[in-house]
Design a protein around this motif. Structure first.
Motif, PDB file in Angstrom:
ATOM      1  N   GLY A 181       0.817  -1.242   0.051  1.00 44.64           N
ATOM      2  CA  GLY A 181      -0.310   0.038   0.059  1.00 44.64           C
ATOM      3  C   GLY A 181       0.742   1.218   0.224  1.00 44.64           C
ATOM      4  O   GLY A 181       0.323   2.309  -0.417  1.00 44.64           O
TER       5      GLY A 181
ATOM      6  N   ALA B  43      -4.402   2.720   0.576  1.00 42.40           N
ATOM      7  CA  ALA B  43      -5.256   2.672  -0.554  1.00 42.40           C
ATOM      8  C   ALA B  43      -6.436   3.506  -0.459  1.00 42.40           C
ATOM      9  O   ALA B  43      -6.852   4.197  -1.260  1.00 42.40           O
ATOM     10  CB  ALA B  43      -5.548   1.119  -0.939  1.00 42.40           C
TER      11      ALA B  43
ATOM     12  N   TRP C 181     -13.679   1.883   0.492  1.00 43.57           N
ATOM     13  CA  TRP C 181     -12.366   1.304   0.759  1.00 43.57           C
ATOM     14  C   TRP C 181     -12.398   0.996   2.028  1.00 43.57           C
ATOM     15  O   TRP C 181     -11.715  -0.133   2.763  1.00 43.57           O
ATOM     16  CB  TRP C 181     -11.280   2.180   0.557  1.00 43.57           C
ATOM     17  CG  TRP C 181     -10.387   1.934  -0.672  1.00 43.57           C
ATOM     18  CD1 TRP C 181     -10.529   2.871  -2.036  1.00 43.57           C
ATOM     19  CD2 TRP C 181      -9.758   0.866  -1.073  1.00 43.57           C
ATOM     20  NE1 TRP C 181      -9.653   2.010  -2.799  1.00 43.57           N
ATOM     21  CE2 TRP C 181      -9.236   0.761  -2.359  1.00 43.57           C
ATOM     22  CE3 TRP C 181      -9.498  -0.552  -0.408  1.00 43.57           C
ATOM     23  CZ2 TRP C 181      -8.285  -0.141  -2.996  1.00 43.57           C
ATOM     24  CZ3 TRP C 181      -8.563  -1.419  -1.018  1.00 43.57           C
ATOM     25  CH2 TRP C 181      -8.244  -1.306  -2.365  1.00 43.57           C
TER      26      TRP C 181
ATOM     27  N   PHE D 272      -0.449  -1.813  -7.549  1.00 43.72           N
ATOM     28  CA  PHE D 272      -0.947  -2.365  -6.195  1.00 43.72           C
ATOM     29  C   PHE D 272      -1.149  -3.767  -6.354  1.00 43.72           C
ATOM     30  O   PHE D 272      -2.073  -4.307  -7.095  1.00 43.72           O
ATOM     31  CB  PHE D 272      -2.079  -1.343  -5.708  1.00 43.72           C
ATOM     32  CG  PHE D 272      -2.680  -2.030  -4.175  1.00 43.72           C
ATOM     33  CD1 PHE D 272      -1.791  -1.985  -3.196  1.00 43.72           C
ATOM     34  CD2 PHE D 272      -4.053  -2.339  -3.981  1.00 43.72           C
ATOM     35  CE1 PHE D 272      -2.027  -2.365  -2.140  1.00 43.72           C
ATOM     36  CE2 PHE D 272      -4.676  -2.814  -2.911  1.00 43.72           C
ATOM     37  CZ  PHE D 272      -3.629  -2.739  -1.588  1.00 43.72           C
TER      38      PHE D 272
ATOM     39  N   PHE E 172       0.921   4.178  -2.803  1.00 45.19           N
ATOM     40  CA  PHE E 172      -0.268   5.006  -2.825  1.00 45.19           C
ATOM     41  C   PHE E 172       0.340   6.451  -2.129  1.00 45.19           C
ATOM     42  O   PHE E 172      -0.328   7.398  -2.033  1.00 45.19           O
ATOM     43  CB  PHE E 172      -1.497   4.733  -2.296  1.00 45.19           C
ATOM     44  CG  PHE E 172      -2.098   3.793  -2.857  1.00 45.19           C
ATOM     45  CD1 PHE E 172      -3.123   3.995  -4.280  1.00 45.19           C
ATOM     46  CD2 PHE E 172      -2.259   2.538  -2.397  1.00 45.19           C
ATOM     47  CE1 PHE E 172      -3.550   3.117  -4.957  1.00 45.19           C
ATOM     48  CE2 PHE E 172      -2.983   1.601  -3.419  1.00 45.19           C
ATOM     49  CZ  PHE E 172      -3.479   1.763  -4.409  1.00 45.19           C
TER      50      PHE E 172
ATOM     51  N   LEU F 152      -2.682   2.355  -8.398  1.00 48.27           N
ATOM     52  CA  LEU F 152      -3.602   1.595  -8.309  1.00 48.27           C
ATOM     53  C   LEU F 152      -3.262   0.345  -9.157  1.00 48.27           C
ATOM     54  O   LEU F 152      -3.574  -0.774  -8.934  1.00 48.27           O
ATOM     55  CB  LEU F 152      -5.020   1.950  -8.801  1.00 48.27           C
ATOM     56  CG  LEU F 152      -6.320   1.037  -8.597  1.00 48.27           C
ATOM     57  CD1 LEU F 152      -6.284   0.885  -6.937  1.00 48.27           C
ATOM     58  CD2 LEU F 152      -7.437   1.528  -9.123  1.00 48.27           C
TER      59      LEU F 152
END
Length: 336
Positions: A130, A195, A242, A180, A133, A177
């Motif tokens: 993660g 994220a 999310w 990921f 991001f 993304l």
């Protein structure tokens, strides 16, 4: 003295991701300020400021004394917590009407951002955790602080610069993304929450851009304002989605072992709460204040639990760093 723990040796074991602790503490201070808990907000602000000063001093020391290590760490996504933490702290200081201090934090963050972004993105690969991001988080952090200062200083150019960073942050999110590893939702050690946190800080930046407008500045026309409102609302919905997915994964597969990357869990939790609270005003949706405050207290509880775990882990590390290893006992009974 041999075997005596060294503060320098203990501190040297700190990973670059430690900046997420400042991010988490700072955004909780922002959220508590938005809900009127000013005393608690300022206590957390003080904690965040002291931690930031320690990390900033270490950052400079490594740059001057250990350039190879500094360069190696600058290529990791965690390095961008330096920018993000600085902008979150500056945003809270601006709310205290400490505009000069906030501007003083914006300047180094803006100078450092392109260097770290270029280094980090060049080291991107497939199936990343993660932390990928954080490129979006750092960029939106600059947009957030820029928009906050633009409102306070009535600065149109700063607001427009923040708007450019806002859109660039969304582009970086889309690119991140694709890199990921979605298995991290089930297996991640804590930073997989970024994220959702990246979308939350994007929504917060969007709401601050909306609020920064005024009849005196006239930053956005009707169409621009409509687009900003729609995009901010969409980002907020996605961030909450999310949050639900990540929380459900945590409940289904608890990961209770202490890990420094858990600060990157508290930060998105607090950021989602702050985004809801800020958007309540920007989007004229007062009904989301209640859910925002509920999520804020959940984040505060998570912060307290993690802080207790971090204190215990630090005490253990302090007691073991520098202690000489006990020699193995010879199996034949001879002298060691």
């Amino acid at each position: 003295m041999p075997g005596t723990p060294s503060p320098r040796a203990w501190w040297a074991q700190r990973p670059p991701a430690a900046g997420a602790a400042v991010m988490a503490t700072g955004i909780l201070s922002v959220g508590l300020h938005l809900t009127g808990y000013e005393v608690l907000s300022r206590i957390l602000l003080a904690v965040a400021a002291v931690t930031w000063l320690a990390l900033a001093a270490d950052f400079v020391a490594r740059l001057l004394r250990d350039r190879p290590r500094w360069m190696a760490e600058a290529g990791t996504p965690a390095a961008l917590t330096a920018v993000a933490a600085t902008t979150v702290l500056g945003t809270r200081l601006s709310a205290l009407d400490r505009q000069l201090l906030a501007e003083a934090l914006l300047a180094p963050a803006a100078l450092l951002w392109p260097l770290l972004i270029a280094s980090v993105v060049s080291h991107w690969r497939r199936s990343m955790p993660g932390g990928v991001f954080l490129s979006c988080v750092a960029t939106q952090g600059l947009a957030l602080l820029g928009a906050t200062l633009a409102e306070a200083e009535r600065s149109a150019w700063l607001a427009h610069a923040a708007l450019v960073l806002f859109w660039l942050g969304l582009v970086l999110y889309a690119l991140a993304l694709t890199r990921f590893d979605f298995r991290q939702v089930w297996e991640g050690a804590g930073d997989h929450w970024v994220a959702g946190g990246a979308l939350a800080i994007s929504a917060l930046a969007g709401s601050r851009l909306i609020v920064a407008d005024s009849p005196a500045l006239y930053l956005w026309n009707t169409d621009d304002r409509g687009v900003l409102r729609a995009v901010t609302a969409a980002l907020l919905v996605l961030a909450v989605c999310w949050y639900v997915v990540l929380l459900a994964a945590e409940v289904a597969r608890p990961r209770l072992r202490h890990d420094m990357r858990r600060w990157a869990t508290v930060f998105p939790m607090g950021m989602t709460a702050a985004a809801l609270l800020s958007a309540a005003t920007a989007l004229d949706a007062s009904w989301i204040e209640g859910p925002g405050e509920a999520l804020l207290w959940i984040a505060v509880a998570a912060w307290l639990g993690l802080a207790a775990g971090a204190a215990g882990a630090a005490l253990t590390a302090w007691n073991t760093v520098g202690r000489p290893r006990r020699p193995d006992r010879p199996r034949d009974g001879g002298a060691p």
